[in-house]
Design a protein around this motif. Structure first.
Motif, PDB file in Angstrom:
ATOM      1  N   LYS A  15    -138.328 -98.097  -0.934  1.00  0.00           N
ATOM      2  CA  LYS A  15    -137.586 -97.213  -0.034  1.00  0.00           C
ATOM      3  C   LYS A  15    -138.187 -95.805  -0.081  1.00  0.00           C
ATOM      4  O   LYS A  15    -138.638 -95.353  -1.130  1.00  0.00           O
ATOM      5  N   THR A  16    -138.165 -95.132   1.064  1.00  0.00           N
ATOM      6  CA  THR A  16    -138.781 -93.809   1.177  1.00  0.00           C
ATOM      7  C   THR A  16    -137.859 -92.851   1.918  1.00  0.00           C
ATOM      8  O   THR A  16    -137.262 -93.204   2.928  1.00  0.00           O
ATOM      9  N   LEU A  17    -137.769 -91.620   1.401  1.00  0.00           N
ATOM     10  CA  LEU A  17    -137.066 -90.543   2.085  1.00  0.00           C
ATOM     11  C   LEU A  17    -138.093 -89.544   2.599  1.00  0.00           C
ATOM     12  O   LEU A  17    -138.925 -89.043   1.835  1.00  0.00           O
ATOM     13  N   VAL A  18    -138.034 -89.258   3.898  1.00  0.00           N
ATOM     14  CA  VAL A  18    -138.882 -88.235   4.513  1.00  0.00           C
ATOM     15  C   VAL A  18    -137.985 -87.055   4.874  1.00  0.00           C
ATOM     16  O   VAL A  18    -137.096 -87.180   5.715  1.00  0.00           O
ATOM     17  N   VAL A  19    -138.209 -85.924   4.213  1.00  0.00           N
ATOM     18  CA  VAL A  19    -137.376 -84.737   4.395  1.00  0.00           C
ATOM     19  C   VAL A  19    -138.115 -83.723   5.258  1.00  0.00           C
ATOM     20  O   VAL A  19    -139.279 -83.407   4.998  1.00  0.00           O
ATOM     21  N   VAL A  20    -137.434 -83.208   6.272  1.00  0.00           N
ATOM     22  CA  VAL A  20    -137.984 -82.165   7.138  1.00  0.00           C
ATOM     23  C   VAL A  20    -137.314 -80.841   6.785  1.00  0.00           C
ATOM     24  O   VAL A  20    -136.089 -80.765   6.663  1.00  0.00           O
ATOM     25  N   SER A  21    -138.122 -79.797   6.604  1.00  0.00           N
ATOM     26  CA  SER A  21    -137.574 -78.475   6.306  1.00  0.00           C
ATOM     27  C   SER A  21    -138.506 -77.398   6.851  1.00  0.00           C
ATOM     28  O   SER A  21    -139.696 -77.642   7.050  1.00  0.00           O
ATOM     29  N   ASN A  22    -137.952 -76.218   7.082  1.00  0.00           N
ATOM     30  CA  ASN A  22    -138.748 -75.105   7.586  1.00  0.00           C
ATOM     31  C   ASN A  22    -139.241 -74.217   6.456  1.00  0.00           C
ATOM     32  O   ASN A  22    -138.557 -74.039   5.432  1.00  0.00           O
ATOM     33  N   GLU A  23    -140.404 -73.634   6.652  1.00  0.00           N
ATOM     34  CA  GLU A  23    -140.893 -72.579   5.779  1.00  0.00           C
ATOM     35  C   GLU A  23    -140.528 -71.259   6.450  1.00  0.00           C
ATOM     36  O   GLU A  23    -141.067 -70.920   7.501  1.00  0.00           O
ATOM     37  N   VAL A  24    -139.567 -70.535   5.855  1.00  0.00           N
ATOM     38  CA  VAL A  24    -139.072 -69.304   6.491  1.00  0.00           C
ATOM     39  C   VAL A  24    -139.433 -68.063   5.692  1.00  0.00           C
ATOM     40  O   VAL A  24    -138.963 -66.971   6.011  1.00  0.00           O
ATOM     41  N   GLY A  25    -140.264 -68.195   4.699  1.00  0.00           N
ATOM     42  CA  GLY A  25    -140.570 -67.063   3.834  1.00  0.00           C
ATOM     43  C   GLY A  25    -141.833 -66.311   4.178  1.00  0.00           C
ATOM     44  O   GLY A  25    -142.276 -65.457   3.410  1.00  0.00           O
ATOM     45  N   LEU A  26    -142.448 -66.593   5.319  1.00  0.00           N
ATOM     46  CA  LEU A  26    -143.718 -65.961   5.658  1.00  0.00           C
ATOM     47  C   LEU A  26    -143.571 -64.772   6.596  1.00  0.00           C
ATOM     48  O   LEU A  26    -144.562 -64.107   6.913  1.00  0.00           O
ATOM     49  N   GLY A  27    -142.342 -64.526   7.070  1.00  0.00           N
ATOM     50  CA  GLY A  27    -142.133 -63.433   8.017  1.00  0.00           C
ATOM     51  C   GLY A  27    -141.605 -62.185   7.330  1.00  0.00           C
ATOM     52  O   GLY A  27    -141.747 -61.995   6.115  1.00  0.00           O
ATOM     53  N   ILE A  28    -140.960 -61.339   8.111  1.00  0.00           N
ATOM     54  CA  ILE A  28    -140.417 -60.094   7.578  1.00  0.00           C
ATOM     55  C   ILE A  28    -139.168 -60.364   6.747  1.00  0.00           C
ATOM     56  O   ILE A  28    -138.530 -61.415   6.885  1.00  0.00           O
ATOM     57  N   VAL A  29    -138.822 -59.417   5.888  1.00  0.00           N
ATOM     58  CA  VAL A  29    -137.592 -59.524   5.108  1.00  0.00           C
ATOM     59  C   VAL A  29    -136.408 -59.295   6.048  1.00  0.00           C
ATOM     60  O   VAL A  29    -136.358 -58.284   6.753  1.00  0.00           O
ATOM     61  N   PRO A  30    -135.442 -60.238   6.099  1.00  0.00           N
ATOM     62  CA  PRO A  30    -134.284 -60.059   6.989  1.00  0.00           C
ATOM     63  C   PRO A  30    -133.543 -58.759   6.690  1.00  0.00           C
ATOM     64  O   PRO A  30    -133.439 -58.333   5.540  1.00  0.00           O
ATOM     65  N   ALA A  31    -133.008 -58.153   7.726  1.00  0.00           N
ATOM     66  CA  ALA A  31    -132.353 -56.853   7.581  1.00  0.00           C
ATOM     67  C   ALA A  31    -130.917 -56.958   7.082  1.00  0.00           C
ATOM     68  O   ALA A  31    -130.307 -55.939   6.749  1.00  0.00           O
ATOM     69  N   TYR A  32    -130.366 -58.166   7.042  1.00  0.00           N
ATOM     70  CA  TYR A  32    -128.968 -58.319   6.645  1.00  0.00           C
ATOM     71  C   TYR A  32    -128.872 -59.280   5.464  1.00  0.00           C
ATOM     72  O   TYR A  32    -129.732 -60.131   5.250  1.00  0.00           O
ATOM     73  N   ALA A  33    -127.788 -59.149   4.691  1.00  0.00           N
ATOM     74  CA  ALA A  33    -127.661 -59.858   3.417  1.00  0.00           C
ATOM     75  C   ALA A  33    -127.681 -61.371   3.582  1.00  0.00           C
ATOM     76  O   ALA A  33    -128.361 -62.075   2.837  1.00  0.00           O
ATOM     77  N   LEU A  34    -126.928 -61.880   4.560  1.00  0.00           N
ATOM     78  CA  LEU A  34    -126.861 -63.323   4.726  1.00  0.00           C
ATOM     79  C   LEU A  34    -128.236 -63.902   5.043  1.00  0.00           C
ATOM     80  O   LEU A  34    -128.603 -64.973   4.563  1.00  0.00           O
TER      81      LEU A  34
END
Length: 206
Positions: free
Chosen positions: A145-164
């Protein structure tokens, strides 16, 4: 992935697909599952909260083979994995990015998330506990059995301006690291092309 004639011991138990928006992650995941020649279940984490999302979900649904089993689960990944593994040999989880957004908002009023220092620890720990539960389920699967997980890489852009936004970026980065450490293959997707960066990884040595 593999075909039916390959020894099940050679089948990767966990595969992670990482990339930016519209990098071809979902299409690549579906191609891996289709070419495996095995039964497939699809765990969808998105919720139809507006017209645009409803259209996106409909397009994705229409592109999948009719014999695939779809399980819609926005929050409880371990439960969904158990259901999927009972009916299929390949499970696509699409995607962790949306799941984490759902999970964070389920923790309480987002208006309260104003201070990184007061919210980081509890959200990091809670999200990683959910991922550990997911990995525990996968570790208990029978061979083949195999699990294929899809996820985004979101750490390559600017630092978000808000805490959340900062918390979301940081927690997703840790979630991706946790999944990548357990995965046999980790594909970085760009323009529809995937490179297995796990095979290129070199352990740091002094």
């Amino acid at each position: 992935m593999t075909n039916r004639d390959t020894d099940v011991d050679e089948v990767p138990r966990l595969v992670l697909l990482l990339g930016g928006a519209r990098s071809g992650k979902s299409t690549f995941a579906e191609r891996l599952a289709t070419t495996s020649g095995r039964s497939v279940a699809f765990i969808a984490t998105a919720m139809a909260i507006d017209e645009d999302m409803r259209d996106r979900i409909a397009r994705h649904q229409s592109s999948r083979p009719t014999d695939w089993r779809t399980i819609e689960e926005p929050l409880h990944l371990a439960k969904a994995l158990r259901q999927a593994a009972a009916v299929a040999d390949v499970v696509i989880l699409d995607c962790l990015t949306v799941w984490l957004s759902n999970w964070l908002f389920a923790q309480g009023n987002s208006a309260q998330l104003e201070d990184d220092n007061t919210i980081s620890a509890q959200h990091y720990a809670g999200a990683l506990q959910e991922i550990d539960a997911l990995l525990q389920v996968v570790s208990e699967w029978e061979p083949g059995k195999t699990l294929v997980v899809v996820s985004n890489e979101v750490g390559l852009g600017i630092v978000p301006a808000y805490a959340l936004g900062r918390v979301y970026r940081d927690v997703l980065g840790l979630v991706n690291q946790r999944i990548a450490a357990a995965a046999i293959r980790v594909y970085l997707m760009m323009a529809g092309l995937g490179v297995d960066i796990k095979r290129l990884d070199e352990t740091v040595r002094l």
